[in-house]
Design a protein around this motif. Structure first.
Motif, PDB file in Angstrom:
ATOM      1  N   THR A 216      -9.072  38.586 -36.782  1.00 44.68           N
ATOM      2  CA  THR A 216      -8.069  37.596 -37.004  1.00 44.68           C
ATOM      3  C   THR A 216      -7.993  38.463 -38.506  1.00 44.68           C
ATOM      4  O   THR A 216      -8.308  39.271 -39.101  1.00 44.68           O
ATOM      5  CB  THR A 216      -8.906  36.760 -36.857  1.00 44.68           C
ATOM      6  OG1 THR A 216      -9.805  36.487 -37.693  1.00 44.68           O
ATOM      7  CG2 THR A 216      -9.331  36.046 -35.142  1.00 44.68           C
ATOM      8  N   TYR A 236      -4.173  34.642 -36.811  1.00 47.64           N
ATOM      9  CA  TYR A 236      -4.584  33.312 -37.059  1.00 47.64           C
ATOM     10  C   TYR A 236      -3.381  32.221 -37.697  1.00 47.64           C
ATOM     11  O   TYR A 236      -3.413  31.360 -37.874  1.00 47.64           O
ATOM     12  CB  TYR A 236      -5.365  33.339 -37.796  1.00 47.64           C
ATOM     13  CG  TYR A 236      -5.434  34.040 -39.284  1.00 47.64           C
ATOM     14  CD1 TYR A 236      -5.002  32.266 -40.416  1.00 47.64           C
ATOM     15  CD2 TYR A 236      -5.717  35.077 -39.840  1.00 47.64           C
ATOM     16  CE1 TYR A 236      -5.415  32.908 -41.352  1.00 47.64           C
ATOM     17  CE2 TYR A 236      -5.941  35.079 -41.504  1.00 47.64           C
ATOM     18  CZ  TYR A 236      -5.578  34.181 -42.334  1.00 47.64           C
ATOM     19  OH  TYR A 236      -5.837  34.458 -43.887  1.00 47.64           O
ATOM     20  N   TRP A 241      -5.789  32.193 -31.711  1.00 47.59           N
ATOM     21  CA  TRP A 241      -6.462  33.022 -31.568  1.00 47.59           C
ATOM     22  C   TRP A 241      -7.599  32.893 -29.988  1.00 47.59           C
ATOM     23  O   TRP A 241      -8.144  33.150 -29.224  1.00 47.59           O
ATOM     24  CB  TRP A 241      -7.224  33.896 -32.643  1.00 47.59           C
ATOM     25  CG  TRP A 241      -8.440  33.068 -33.319  1.00 47.59           C
ATOM     26  CD1 TRP A 241      -8.148  32.288 -34.369  1.00 47.59           C
ATOM     27  CD2 TRP A 241      -9.511  33.166 -32.915  1.00 47.59           C
ATOM     28  NE1 TRP A 241      -8.656  31.586 -34.806  1.00 47.59           N
ATOM     29  CE2 TRP A 241      -9.906  31.869 -34.373  1.00 47.59           C
ATOM     30  CE3 TRP A 241      -9.977  33.395 -31.946  1.00 47.59           C
ATOM     31  CZ2 TRP A 241     -11.405  31.564 -33.792  1.00 47.59           C
ATOM     32  CZ3 TRP A 241     -11.455  32.738 -31.857  1.00 47.59           C
ATOM     33  CH2 TRP A 241     -12.098  32.069 -33.513  1.00 47.59           C
TER      34      TRP A 241
END
Length: 371
Positions: A216, A236, A241
């Motif tokens: 991320t 993110y 996510w």
């Protein structure tokens, strides 16, 4: 400073020590701003310790949290004023008794260590990178080949050891003493915070071992992380996510952002792990220790061990091009107090150079290709 050699201890192999006193940035207590002291005695190395002339130091969000007292219950600084900073790149200038591996004049990198220098009974520290010299046990110090600039390796030790030991265990262990990761070819790895100092190194290390890496990061880092090894990068800021990865099973999740801090977040994390999977947190110690084993998965907290054998591996990877360290910027030593208060960015490391008076002054350590 004077150019005369000063004796900083008896029975030591010596190099030219620029002065019996040195400059160092100090903090007088938790939550206090740093001040520059100009008359701190140069420390003398004890048994098995080396004295290093610091060319570069690197600052990390851990330094900020430590100074704020965030980890006071776990890593208490017993002695103030305190000189912050754990990462050092420089040159050995003196050896204490019983040093067998290093020599005066060696170019080196080291991590002073959170547990090692901020624990009761230590013979050095606590910490000490924001100074002209530091003392460190020889077993924590690695040689740097002439092919690498010291500025390039300065940001590697703390973040690199954290990533390496989380993924492969190495000489490290969890906060409760257990083993950590065993990433190998074909492993599925999720790195939370791939744009962070530890995260971007973890992405590269896992990829180097043949793992499939998901991470991320914000949108502006997506292409860069794909270039250095991530097969999938989730923004993110724009997507959930957890929802995006639902149904995936990871062998290991490395949390570089302190995300899993509540029981609900721990539950969510366990749903993304395969049977027997491992979740490693690098800052959320209490949450990890409280979770322990959940749903057949292990939750462990990591404070890296400062060890030269593991660091040797990372320096070799850096020298061979298998690893790159992203540094935010090189700052002059004169501005270190402000940098640690306001300029520790989310990505990479802030590098502090001893010889730069201002950002406009060329760094003499960069001259000649070996610094």
């Amino acid at each position: 400073m004077c150019d005369a050699t000063e004796d900083v201890g008896e029975g030591m192999a010596m190099h030219r020590i620029r002065n019996v006193n040195m400059k160092a940035w100090q903090c007088s207590g938790y939550g206090k701003e740093l001040t520059l002291a100009t008359d701190i005695p140069v420390p003398a190395p004890g048994i098995g310790e080396v004295l290093v002339s610091i060319h570069y130091a690197a600052l990390d969000p851990l330094d900020v949290n430590l100074l704020a007292g965030t980890y006071e219950d776990r890593f208490q600084i017993d002695t103030f004023p305190f000189v912050p900073g754990f990462d050092v790149a420089g040159q050995v200038v003196a050896l204490g008794p019983e040093c067998l591996r290093l020599s005066v004049g060696d170019r080196v990198a080291l991590c002073l260590g959170v547990k090692e220098s901020c624990s009761k009974g230590t013979t050095f520290g606590p910490a000490g990178a924001l100074a002209e010299y530091c003392v460190c046990p020889e077993e924590q110090v690695s040689k740097v080949p002439d092919t690498l600039l010291l500025s390039a390796v300065a940001g590697l030790p703390l973040a690199g050891l954290t990533a390496y030991q989380a993924l492969f265990t190495g000489k490290g262990a969890s906060s409760t003493g257990g083993s950590l990761g065993d990433v190998k070819e074909g492993s599925n790895v999720l790195v939370l915070g791939g744009d962070r100092g530890t995260g971007h190194l973890a992405v590269q290390m896992a990829k180097h071992k043949g793992a499939n890496v998901v991470t991320t990061a914000p949108l502006e880092k997506v292409h860069w992380l794909e270039r250095i090894g991530a097969s999938q990068v989730l923004d993110y800021k724009k997507e959930d996510w957890l929802v995006n990865l639902k149904g995936r099973e990871f062998d290991i999740i490395l949390d570089c952002v302190g995300w899993a801090a509540t029981p609900d977040e721990v539950d969510s994390a366990s749903q993304l792990l395969c049977a027997g999977g491992l979740f490693v947190g690098t800052s959320n110690f209490s949450a990890m220790e409280a979770a322990g084993s959940k749903g057949g998965c292990q939750f462990k907290a990591l404070v890296p061990r400062a060890d030269s054998e593991d660091l040797d591996v990372l320096i070799d990877w850096l020298a061979s091009g298998r690893l790159e360290v992203m540094n935010d910027k090189v700052w002059p030593f004169s501005e270190a107090g402000e940098v640690i208060q306001t300029n520790i960015a989310r990505c990479g490391k802030a590098i502090i150079c001893q010889c730069a008076a201002s950002v406009a002054v060329p760094c003499q350590h960069a001259a000649g290709g070996g610094a």
